[in-house]
Enzyme design. Structure first.
Site, PDB file in Angstrom:
ATOM      1  N   SER B 484      13.482  76.157   3.836  1.00 25.49           N
ATOM      2  CA  SER B 484      12.454  75.421   4.573  1.00 25.49           C
ATOM      3  C   SER B 484      11.180  75.283   3.754  1.00 25.49           C
ATOM      4  CB  SER B 484      12.155  76.118   5.907  1.00 25.49           C
ATOM      5  OG  SER B 484      11.550  77.365   5.702  1.00 25.49           O
ATOM      6  N   ARG B 523      15.572  73.871  13.963  1.00 28.09           N
ATOM      7  CA  ARG B 523      14.348  73.159  14.272  1.00 28.09           C
ATOM      8  C   ARG B 523      13.343  73.076  13.134  1.00 28.09           C
ATOM      9  NH1 ARG B 523      10.107  76.689  15.485  1.00 28.09           N
ATOM     10  NH2 ARG B 523       9.075  75.373  17.003  1.00 28.09           N
ATOM     11  N   LYS B 718      16.675  64.735  11.110  1.00 26.06           N
ATOM     12  CA  LYS B 718      17.031  65.571  12.262  1.00 26.06           C
ATOM     13  C   LYS B 718      17.396  66.967  11.768  1.00 26.06           C
ATOM     14  CE  LYS B 718      19.226  61.789  14.808  1.00 26.06           C
ATOM     15  NZ  LYS B 718      20.402  61.375  15.607  1.00 26.06           N
ATOM     16  N   GLY B 719      17.474  67.911  12.687  1.00 27.91           N
ATOM     17  CA  GLY B 719      17.927  69.260  12.349  1.00 27.91           C
ATOM     18  C   GLY B 719      19.369  69.239  11.888  1.00 27.91           C
ATOM     19  N   GLU B 722      22.787  74.135  12.150  1.00 26.24           N
ATOM     20  CA  GLU B 722      23.892  74.719  12.916  1.00 26.24           C
ATOM     21  C   GLU B 722      25.122  73.820  12.981  1.00 26.24           C
ATOM     22  OE1 GLU B 722      22.135  77.004  16.583  1.00 26.24           O
ATOM     23  OE2 GLU B 722      20.886  75.297  16.102  1.00 26.24           O
TER      24      GLU B 722
END
Lengths: 179, 766
Positions: B484, B523, B718-719, B722
């Site tokens: 990140s 997120r 977008k995320g 996962e």
């Protein structure tokens, strides 16, 4: 002495080469190489992932061969060449080609397995460089992707799915001067 | 005119990968503080027992032991969001993890030896290790701290949801399929075992924690509640974290225990789990039994889904109990479906309790749903790709649950993997009769723009530029290996026109960084990215105004490139560092600093769980080819084709790493990973018997990003974190069933289960 106190153990002197430097220390017979490296020599780059020889995070090279330092009695290091992740980097801070390839290939996420992976890959590169993997001619053939996978089987990684680690190793072999 | 992106979209390695690859990164395992003690925890010998007494006197006499604590020595609150979990257990043991006492000693060896000297008197009792048994009237109440909110004493949590007219849709259905699916315990197996170093300063009464938590601000609050101290007296510093995957979302008892040992001794204390302890006492993916009934009309449209889920909660409630939030989304909103009735409950047992795990219940849900879709297609005589395409989600759709699909790559993902995997012409036989080949499809829906499960899903950023033109991003978000910090640095480089090496990211200290919910729900790039972009906008207003003043021009519209501000109209340029110096040194004097709090447009769901819970949604499809050895039952995954709606590729190198890593966790979930339990004890607490996949098991992964450019996302992104593991087990199960012509109702699909299924099939034929 109270009955619960820890008995004084005999200490053994060992002398070996650690990342190119001759070292001598006194250790207990049961001390494993991982603890000696991390706790006595304060080289924290070698990681303890399981302490039972399953995950490979603690891989170091003993006379060029990868071993799980958590299972290797430090006393057996006597007279040998020990290399850890700290030994790979140049004095001027230049990454070893193995480390550089891991970085550039995106093979480092949390990084906890990376030291062990780097040492395992280096030993494989060295084997092929010196032709020790096969009798006869040196580097006539590069290892296949499957051979690389097989070689890295002893090193677990939870983040990367191994793909980029295998890529990193493969790219090294593809280079002209892979050392 | 759309600006051409220079940094975003480039395959840039993780910013601190060189530090990590050189062994210089400092993980929790590597911390040594002056005067530090080593902590160790005594756990119960029996998963269910009355604790009659704990005698620590011999342990205290051992030279080198500084402190021993039991529940009697501490004044603390229970932990967990239900507050049903004592940090140290008193009077009874309810699961194999239960912490009875803790020791702080001068060395690790002394701490371990001291544990052996603690004498515990147990009165062993019969435990309850099956959730259905726990629901029977005759079952004892397992957790003594529950509030009695539900009809049965052993129900920890319940979720009910519905939309549409179920009965009408049932009547309308041409075919209805009902199945029960059983999902195993899987564990995170982070390469670094759980660890914490606590340092309490008894002069100023402040607690410093070096913790691997994924959610430092929630953790600070939870820790303060547990220890009955002021949250602001707790400073959480995150060292480099050796794997998260959701395991560090809950605060676990060992963490306040370590803090208590430090508070009692006034010295720093460190606890590091052994690998065995990690397998026994760290979280798991929640096991569950899913009863799914689903229908399809004569044309292949999905009519309804009726779901009943029993989750084995274990002895205490963790965030894992709330996974139905996500599970119900897949049942209500993955593919179009007219009606849905969803019931889930978490039931206390004397087994180990769960936690959150990448995917948050969604791999379980997707396995059941995608398996049943294959069965419905078979009933109808429709092809399995066709039925999925017919029912795929679409842009602009608002689902029965109220999710808004402003962008939606579901159909494109499916089409991509169907084409790339040569789905309709794949090989059905291996090299000889012994080997059978099959192909399986599955897709998934997941939150892609955070998840508003707290009142805020926000993230704060403070951004500053120094007088030399370097930028510091102080972000609330965390780095747990996913990269990140790199993606944020790339955004700042893009927007400010400066090199990446001039950007520093500060993200590890709760005393410094602004508030953020934490790393979860895929997120971080989305929420922290938008937060950073907001801060950049504010800071640019200040920089632009000073630059216009310095250049003596009216127009304050500047481009940022090559460390300069360039006037859009006149083309005049001025160096960024100079503008910052002049901000500091000339009137009106001010700092080149800006702060921004980003709150996604998502809504907190109502009591019926309806509402647009995420800023955007991610979609993916996988097509997986397997070869099954019918002699040994071994399943080999050959090729995985994955298409994922990522909105926009921010960094293909890091994205690829998330995809591949997620998929391999999914393959493990499908084929090999299961924490085996018998009467509350874990049978395989080591890597030798818990089968994580190795490099040799890595199939070929072919990844096709689908870009749908969501207007809510940073650069449209977008995320992603996962999603890649969510459909993998489902697609593998579908492929195995396709290869062998039988059904698999359980994960993992081990060789034993394959052979048994083949044997059962043979018997049925006779």
């Amino acid at each position: 002495m109270k009955k619960n106190s820890i008995k004084k153990e005999t200490l053994h002197e060992v002398t070996f080469t650690l990342n190119g430097k001759k070292v001598t220390c006194k250790i207990k017979g049961a001390t494993v190489l991982l603890d000696l490296i991390r706790d006595v020599f304060d080289l924290k780059g070698t990681k303890s992932g399981c302490n039972e020889g399953e995950c490979g995070a603690c891989t170091v090279l003993v006379n060029g061969a990868p071993v799980n330092s958590c299972l290797y009695l430090a006393i057996n290091a006597n007279g040998k060449q020990i290399e850890t992740i700290e030994g790979l980097i140049g004095h001027d801070g230049t990454l070893h080609p193995v480390q550089d390839s891991l970085v550039q290939s995106g093979a480092v996420q949390c990084g906890f397995c990376t030291s062990g992976m780097a040492m395992a890959i280096k030993s494989m590169v060295d084997l092929y460089e010196t032709g020790q993997h096969v009798p006869g001619d040196i580097r006539t053939e590069l290892p296949s992707r499957d051979e690389i996978k097989k070689y890295l089987e002893g090193n677990l990684c939870r983040c990367t799915g191994y793909v980029k680690i295998i890529d990193a190793a493969e790219k090294l072999f593809a280079k002209e001067d892979c050392r | 005119m759309k600006k051409e992106l220079k940094v975003i979209g480039q395959p840039i390695p993780k910013q601190d990968a060189n530090i990590r690859a050189s062994g210089k990164a400092i993980y929790g395992h590597d911390i040594v503080l002056p005067g530090m003690l080593y902590g160790a925890i005594l756990r119960t010998e029996h998963p269910s027992a009355i604790i009659e007494s704990i005698d620590v006197s011999e342990a205290l006499k051992l030279p080198g032991v500084v402190c021993v604590i039991t529940a009697d020595d501490v004044d603390v609150n229970n932990i967990g969001y239900k507050r049903d979990h004592p940090i140290l257990k008193k009077g009874e043991a309810c699961c194999t993890r239960d912490e009875l006492a803790a020791v702080a000693a001068e060395t690790k060896a002394i701490a371990r030896q001291a544990l052996k000297l603690i004498k515990v008197k147990y009165k062993v009792r019969k435990g309850v290790y099956d959730a259905f048994e726990a629901l029977e009237d005759s079952a004892p109440q397992i957790n003594q701290f529950i509030t009695g909110k539900f009809e049965n004493k052993n129900i920890a949590e319940k979720f009910q949801y519905g939309h549409g007219n179920l009965e009408e849709e049932k009547k309308r259905s041409r075919h209805i399929i009902s199945r029960r699916f059983t999902l195993p315990r899987m564990t995170h197996a982070c390469m670094a075992t759980s660890n914490i170093t606590a340092s309490y300063n008894n002069l100023d009464k402040k607690l410093l924690l070096y913790s691997s938590t994924q959610v430092p601000f929630l953790y600070q609050r939870d820790m303060a509640h547990a220890l009955k101290i002021n949250p602001s007296d707790i400073r959480v510093i995150q060292p480099v974290i050796g794997g998260g995957f959701g395991s560090k979302l809950d605060m676990h008892p060992f963490e306040p225990i370590c803090a208590l040992l430090s508070m009692k001794t006034g010295r720093p204390v460190q606890i590091i789990y052994s690998r065995e302890e990690e397998f026994i006492a760290s979280p798991i993916r929640q096991p569950m039994i899913i009863d799914l009934t689903a229908g399809v009309d004569k044309d292949g449209h999905f009519t309804f889904r009726e779901i009943n889920i029993i989750k084995d909660n274990g002895a205490y409630t963790s965030w894992g109990a709330t996974t139905p939030f996500v599970i119900m989304q897949s049942f209500s909103s993955l593919y179009k479906v007219k009606a849905c009735s969803f019931n889930a409950m978490a039931v206390y047992t004397n087994n180990v309790f769960a936690g959150s795990f990448r995917g948050y219940g969604n791999p379980q849900a997707t396995f059941a749903l995608e398996r049943v879709i294959d069965l419905l297609a078979d009933e109808l005589g429709m092809d399995k790709a066709g039925i999925r395409l017919l029912n795929a989600n679409e842009k602009g759709e608002i689902t029965g649950q109220g999710l808004h699909y402003d962008t939606c790559g579901h159909k494109e993902c499916l089409e991509t993997v169907i084409e790339k995997s040569n789905y309709f012409n794949h090989k059905t036989s291996g090299k000889n009769d012994r080997y059978k080949r099959g192909i399986g499809l599955a897709s998934m829906l997941h939150v892609g723009g955070g998840a508003k499960i707290y009142r805020s899903d926000g993230c704060g950023t403070t951004l500053k530029i120094d007088p030399y033109g370097y930028c510091t991003i102080i972000t609330g978000s965390n780095e747990i290996g996913q990269g990140s910090e790199t993606v944020l640095a790339m955004m700042a480089a893009e927007e400010l026109g400066i090199e990446l090496k001039k950007i520093k990211v500060i993200n590890t200290d709760t005393d410094v960084k602004p508030w953020d919910v934490g790393v979860h729900a895929s997120r971080t790039s989305f929420v922290a990215g938008n937060s950073l972009l907001g801060a950049i906008r504010l800071l640019k207003e200040k920089l632009n105004s000073k630059a216009a003043q310095l250049l003596n021009i009216k127009d304050a519209d500047f481009e940022y490139a090559d460390n300069k501000l360039i006037s859009g109209k006149s083309g005049e340029r001025i160096a960024l560092d100079k503008v910052v110096r002049e901000m500091h040194f000339s009137e009106p004097n001010e700092l080149a600093i800006a702060s921004f709090f980003y709150e996604p447009s998502s809504k907190f769901q109502d009591k019926e769980f309806k509402g647009n819970v995420s800023g955007t949604y991610a979609f993916a499809a996988q097509s997986i080819e397997v070869e099954v050895d019918t002699y040994t039952g071994n399943v080999q995954v050959l090729d995985i084709y994955v298409a994922q709606d990522v909105g926009k590729v921010l960094n293909p190198l890091l994205l690829g790493g998330q995809i591949e890593g997620g998929i391999m966790q999914g393959v493990g979930y499908a084929l090999s990973e299961e924490l085996l339990m018998h009467e509350g004890r874990i049978l395989n607490p080591n890597f030798h018997n818990y089968k994580m996949l190795t490099a040799s098991d890595t199939p070929e992964i072919h990844f096709y990003p689908v870009e749908t450019h969501d207007k809510e996302g940073p650069y449209g992104a977008k995320g992603v974190g996962e999603a890649p593991l969510i459909p993998t087990a489902a697609a593998i199960a579908n492929a195995v069933c396709n290869a062998l012509g039988l059904e698999m109702l359980e994960l993992p699909i081990t060789p034993e289960k394959v052979l048994k299924a083949l044997d059962d099939k043979k018997k049925r034929k006779k």
